[in-house]
Scaffold this motif. Structure first.
Motif, PDB file in Angstrom:
ATOM      1  N   GLY A  21       0.613  -1.223  -0.012  1.00 18.57           N
ATOM      2  CA  GLY A  21      -0.073  -0.093  -0.047  1.00 18.57           C
ATOM      3  C   GLY A  21       0.822   1.304  -0.098  1.00 18.57           C
ATOM      4  N   GLU A  22       2.313   1.319   0.138  1.00 24.31           N
ATOM      5  CA  GLU A  22       2.966   2.484   0.029  1.00 24.31           C
ATOM      6  C   GLU A  22       2.737   3.229  -1.186  1.00 24.31           C
ATOM      7  OE1 GLU A  22       7.045   2.247   1.288  1.00 24.31           O
ATOM      8  OE2 GLU A  22       6.590   1.009   3.035  1.00 24.31           O
ATOM      9  N   THR A  23       2.883   4.478  -1.205  1.00 25.69           N
ATOM     10  CA  THR A  23       2.774   5.252  -2.268  1.00 25.69           C
ATOM     11  C   THR A  23       3.926   6.208  -2.636  1.00 25.69           C
ATOM     12  OG1 THR A  23       1.480   6.866  -1.428  1.00 25.69           O
ATOM     13  CG2 THR A  23       0.284   5.132  -2.241  1.00 25.69           C
ATOM     14  N   ILE A  24       4.122   6.395  -3.849  1.00 24.11           N
ATOM     15  CA  ILE A  24       5.247   7.522  -4.180  1.00 24.11           C
ATOM     16  C   ILE A  24       4.375   8.624  -4.853  1.00 24.11           C
ATOM     17  CG2 ILE A  24       7.309   8.342  -5.423  1.00 24.11           C
ATOM     18  CD1 ILE A  24       8.331   5.397  -4.623  1.00 24.11           C
ATOM     19  N   GLY A  25       4.240   9.726  -4.383  1.00 31.81           N
ATOM     20  CA  GLY A  25       3.352  10.860  -4.688  1.00 31.81           C
ATOM     21  C   GLY A  25       3.732  11.435  -6.119  1.00 31.81           C
ATOM     22  N   ARG A  26       2.888  12.131  -6.527  1.00 35.72           N
ATOM     23  CA  ARG A  26       3.034  12.714  -7.808  1.00 35.72           C
ATOM     24  C   ARG A  26       4.484  13.355  -8.207  1.00 35.72           C
ATOM     25  NH1 ARG A  26       1.181  17.444 -10.809  1.00 35.72           N
ATOM     26  NH2 ARG A  26       0.480  17.197 -12.882  1.00 35.72           N
ATOM     27  N   HIS A  27       5.097  13.011  -9.136  1.00 27.92           N
ATOM     28  CA  HIS A  27       6.381  13.657  -9.289  1.00 27.92           C
ATOM     29  C   HIS A  27       6.875  13.502 -10.987  1.00 27.92           C
ATOM     30  CE1 HIS A  27       7.269   9.312  -8.564  1.00 27.92           C
ATOM     31  NE2 HIS A  27       8.453   9.625  -9.383  1.00 27.92           N
ATOM     32  N   ARG A  28       8.076  14.038 -11.339  1.00 25.76           N
ATOM     33  CA  ARG A  28       8.559  13.761 -12.643  1.00 25.76           C
ATOM     34  C   ARG A  28       9.938  13.673 -12.550  1.00 25.76           C
ATOM     35  NH1 ARG A  28       7.018  19.291 -16.130  1.00 25.76           N
ATOM     36  NH2 ARG A  28       7.934  20.788 -14.526  1.00 25.76           N
ATOM     37  N   HIS A  29      10.712  13.374 -13.818  1.00 24.17           N
ATOM     38  CA  HIS A  29      12.031  13.339 -13.643  1.00 24.17           C
ATOM     39  C   HIS A  29      12.542  13.894 -14.948  1.00 24.17           C
ATOM     40  CE1 HIS A  29      11.731  10.048 -10.611  1.00 24.17           C
ATOM     41  NE2 HIS A  29      10.818   9.409 -11.495  1.00 24.17           N
ATOM     42  N   PRO A  30      13.690  14.490 -15.252  1.00 18.65           N
ATOM     43  CA  PRO A  30      14.251  14.891 -16.366  1.00 18.65           C
ATOM     44  C   PRO A  30      14.940  13.769 -17.408  1.00 18.65           C
ATOM     45  CG  PRO A  30      15.850  15.340 -14.484  1.00 18.65           C
ATOM     46  CD  PRO A  30      14.596  14.783 -13.982  1.00 18.65           C
ATOM     47  N   PHE A  31      14.777  12.948 -16.729  1.00 15.83           N
ATOM     48  CA  PHE A  31      15.318  11.337 -17.428  1.00 15.83           C
ATOM     49  C   PHE A  31      14.198  10.486 -17.588  1.00 15.83           C
ATOM     50  CE2 PHE A  31      16.293  11.311 -12.841  1.00 15.83           C
ATOM     51  CZ  PHE A  31      15.519  10.085 -12.700  1.00 15.83           C
ATOM     52  N   HIS A  32      14.191   9.496 -18.520  1.00 13.70           N
ATOM     53  CA  HIS A  32      13.319   8.293 -18.667  1.00 13.70           C
ATOM     54  C   HIS A  32      13.607   7.432 -17.734  1.00 13.70           C
ATOM     55  CE1 HIS A  32      12.877  10.145 -22.631  1.00 13.70           C
ATOM     56  NE2 HIS A  32      14.142   9.808 -22.947  1.00 13.70           N
ATOM     57  N   GLN A  33      12.617   6.687 -17.294  1.00 18.55           N
ATOM     58  CA  GLN A  33      12.671   5.963 -16.131  1.00 18.55           C
ATOM     59  C   GLN A  33      12.070   4.473 -16.442  1.00 18.55           C
ATOM     60  OE1 GLN A  33      10.427   6.394 -12.317  1.00 18.55           O
ATOM     61  NE2 GLN A  33      12.382   6.157 -11.164  1.00 18.55           N
ATOM     62  N   LEU A  34      12.700   3.390 -16.018  1.00 13.92           N
ATOM     63  CA  LEU A  34      12.119   2.119 -15.938  1.00 13.92           C
ATOM     64  C   LEU A  34      12.082   1.835 -14.660  1.00 13.92           C
ATOM     65  CD1 LEU A  34      11.510  -0.318 -18.096  1.00 13.92           C
ATOM     66  CD2 LEU A  34      13.688  -1.316 -17.208  1.00 13.92           C
ATOM     67  N   ILE A  35      10.867   1.093 -14.318  1.00 16.55           N
ATOM     68  CA  ILE A  35      10.466   0.825 -12.941  1.00 16.55           C
ATOM     69  C   ILE A  35      10.033  -0.616 -13.151  1.00 16.55           C
ATOM     70  CG2 ILE A  35       8.997   1.375 -10.997  1.00 16.55           C
ATOM     71  CD1 ILE A  35       8.254   4.038 -12.433  1.00 16.55           C
TER      72      ILE A  35
END
Length: 157
Positions: A21-35
């Motif tokens: 249930g943990e969350t990471i709030g709304r954000h963005r990166h200057p790089f592409h991300q693979l999760i």
């Protein structure tokens, strides 16, 4: 959390353990991300849609895309950043990518704590090559626009 930053890259490779249930709030990166989640399930939401990824799939988020994450179940999350000028996948929209057994092991190994920079660079180079060969999975749920549906979805989220 573990972090590797191979020389020659501007983004970190990380490994995080999360509780259900943990969350990471709304954000963005200057790089592409693979999760990638090696255990558990990951949900990623943007303004346009939502995606779900498990150990057989990873989530690709292009640079500067606003997004948020939520994990289901105890989860180990591996993140890889890619330079905007060296993307192994299309950069027009987020997508779910198939993770074959070799790519899975590379993603896990590449995020191990304390990797020597030469080893981290070699693993990242192979991850980059394997991503170019991976299959995009069309598992997208459009974000509801009708206020009644938005409310119904918020009750079950």
């Amino acid at each position: 959390m573990s972090e590797n930053t191979p020389s020659g890259t501007r983004q970190a490779i990380t490994r995080h353990d999360h509780l259900a249930g943990e969350t990471i709030g709304r954000h963005r990166h200057p790089f592409h991300q693979l999760i990638y989640v090696s255990t558990g399930v990951l949900a990623v939401r943007t303004e346009a849609a939502s995606w779900v990824a498990s150990s057989a799939r990873a989530m690709w988020t292009p640079a500067d895309t606003w997004h948020e994450h939520r994990v289901y179940g105890i989860s180990r999350v591996h993140t890889y950043g890619f330079s905007p000028d060296d993307a192994p996948l299309p950069t027009s929209t987020p997508m779910v990518v198939s993770v074959d057994p070799l790519l899975r092991e590379l993603l896990i190994a590449g995020s191990e704590p304390g990797l020597a920079p030469p080893e981290a660079r070699r693993l990242l180079a192979v991850v980059h090559d394997r991503l170019k060969r991976s299959h995009v999975q069309p598992l997208t749920l459009p974000t509801p626009q009708d206020p009644r549906l938005v409310r119904a979805c918020s009750l079950v989220a």
